[in-house]
Design an enzyme around this catalytic site. Structure first.
Site, PDB file in Angstrom:
ATOM      1  N   HIS A 170      24.619  22.437   6.872  1.00  0.00           N
ATOM      2  CA  HIS A 170      23.995  23.750   6.726  1.00  0.00           C
ATOM      3  C   HIS A 170      22.739  23.849   7.597  1.00  0.00           C
ATOM      4  CE1 HIS A 170      26.238  25.626   3.323  1.00  0.00           C
ATOM      5  NE2 HIS A 170      26.648  24.377   3.211  1.00  0.00           N
ATOM      6  N   CYS A 193      30.124  24.812   7.717  1.00  0.00           N
ATOM      7  CA  CYS A 193      30.675  24.129   6.545  1.00  0.00           C
ATOM      8  C   CYS A 193      32.143  24.502   6.312  1.00  0.00           C
ATOM      9  CB  CYS A 193      29.802  24.398   5.324  1.00  0.00           C
ATOM     10  SG  CYS A 193      29.918  23.085   4.088  1.00  0.00           S
ATOM     11  N   GLU A 248      21.091  26.391   8.382  1.00  0.00           N
ATOM     12  CA  GLU A 248      20.141  27.395   7.872  1.00  0.00           C
ATOM     13  C   GLU A 248      19.212  26.814   6.818  1.00  0.00           C
ATOM     14  OE1 GLU A 248      22.964  27.091   4.622  1.00  0.00           O
ATOM     15  OE2 GLU A 248      23.213  27.155   6.791  1.00  0.00           O
TER      16      GLU A 248
END
Length: 372
Positions: free
Chosen positions: A344, A258, A346
């Site tokens: 993202h 990001c 994750e």
């Protein structure tokens, strides 16, 4: 418990548009920030504690917020990071068995104001049409001119450096000290789930403050460097950009997420741009150009890298594209162990379609370690 649901409140946008709602009690002070919206149906706790949202007033498009309470294991940082919350229906009583407390208590402990009973469809439509802008939340409904003056003095997100507000002040370590992989994390506002994805794969990690130098990171002798997500405009982060440049020059395995993706782009002389209203939600479609496969991803960003400059940069290749607007969602640095994505992987909240990128990072570190 009885609640006072009759305290009137207002949201004043920078263009003069006024929206009305309610809150439980008068605010002790007005709350200002860039107003944005998130389209996620779940994951409000993770969103509210995501450091990338620092300095922003959050509008949730899901009609019901707070219905499943909060759980201490699901926060993405140690505190609430948004400047204020705007929603349609606020649920005071959670119905999830394993919730630790109500969202009301969670936000009250954080001194975070909430305005509910707002026409969020109209508000989000306005933002989509006119773009992200500053706003003020207040219960001082009789002095709109004063609110306008206060709002006019609030700084724009463009050019605003915010990583220093959310980064760790001192380095700290996590994970297995005997690991074959030592990952230095440049903390521009990292989420806990990023660190968890690294330690779950067996890494020993050291998290460094946002203004750490390349030499600071390399003194720890890492096998790879991760440049994290975070809030604000990437351009003022000259120290982080210099770290990315030296990582690329010295062929240190590097992964950017990001804001970290934007930092790597700036290190390659690719400019960044303020988006009209940003990408924020957990259902953004991405295509991996190498495999041809599509992914559903979690996103939270108000800046992007310039696509034309990326295409024309002979040292960079586009690895992922956002399928809604064809913006750049990922890049690889040619012949260098460095890649980044605008979203993202994750998750937290969101789908796990892109978690393979952490495996790619570990594979890259293993390959470079063997060659060394």
């Amino acid at each position: 418990m009885k609640y006072n649901l009759k305290t009137p409140a207002v949201i004043l946008l920078a263009d003069g548009t006024l929206f009305h709602g309610k809150t439980t009690k008068p605010f002790d002070s007005n709350r200002l920030g860039e107003i944005c919206f998130n389209t996620g149906m779940t994951g409000y706790q993770e969103i509210f504690t995501d450091p990338s949202y620092f300095g922003q007033i959050m509008v949730t498009t899901n009609a019901h917020i707070g219905n499943y309470g909060v759980n201490s294991d699901e926060s993405e940082s140690d505190s609430v990071k948004i400047s204020g919350l705007i929603c349609k229906n606020f649920s005071f009583t959670p119905s999830r068995v394993n919730s630790d407390m109500s969202l009301e208590k969670f936000l009250e402990d954080a001194h975070l104001p909430v305005i509910f009973d707002v026409d969020t469809r109209a508000l989000v439509s306005h933002i989509r049409q006119h773009g992200a802008m500053n706003a003020v939340m207040s219960t001082d409904t009789n002095n709109i001119d004063d609110l306008k003056e206060e709002l006019s003095n609030h700084p724009s997100m463009k050019g605003l450096e915010l990583a220093s507000k959310v980064s760790t002040k001192e380095p700290y370590t996590l994970g297995d000290k005997l690991s074959d992989h030592k990952v230095a994390v440049l903390d521009l506002g990292t989420k806990k789930n990023i660190l968890r994805r690294l330690t779950d794969r067996g890494a020993f990690i050291k998290v460094f403050p946002y203004n750490s130098s390349f030499e600071d990171l390399m003194e720890w002798n890492p096998t790879g460097i991760l440049i994290s997500n975070g809030p604000g405009d990437p351009e003022p982060l000259t120290s982080a950009i210099e770290v990315a440049k030296k990582c690329i020059q010295n062929e240190v395995p590097t992964f950017g997420i990001c804001l970290g993706h934007q930092i790597i782009a700036l290190a390659m002389d690719i400019p960044t741009l303020k988006m009209h209203n940003g990408h924020r939600g957990i259902n953004h479609p991405i295509q991996n150009l190498k495999t041809g496969k599509s992914e559903i991803t979690s996103q939270n960003h108000g800046f992007t890298i310039d696509k034309d400059s990326t295409v024309n940069n002979s040292q960079v290749e586009i690895s992922h594209i956002h399928l809604n607007d064809d913006s750049v969602a990922g890049i690889n640095i040619k012949n260098k162990p460095c890649f980044s994505v605008q979203y993202h992987p994750e998750a937290g909240p969101g789908p796990n379609d892109a978690t393979y990128l952490f495996d790619d990072f570990f594979d890259m570190m293993s390959k470079l370690k063997v060659e060394a």
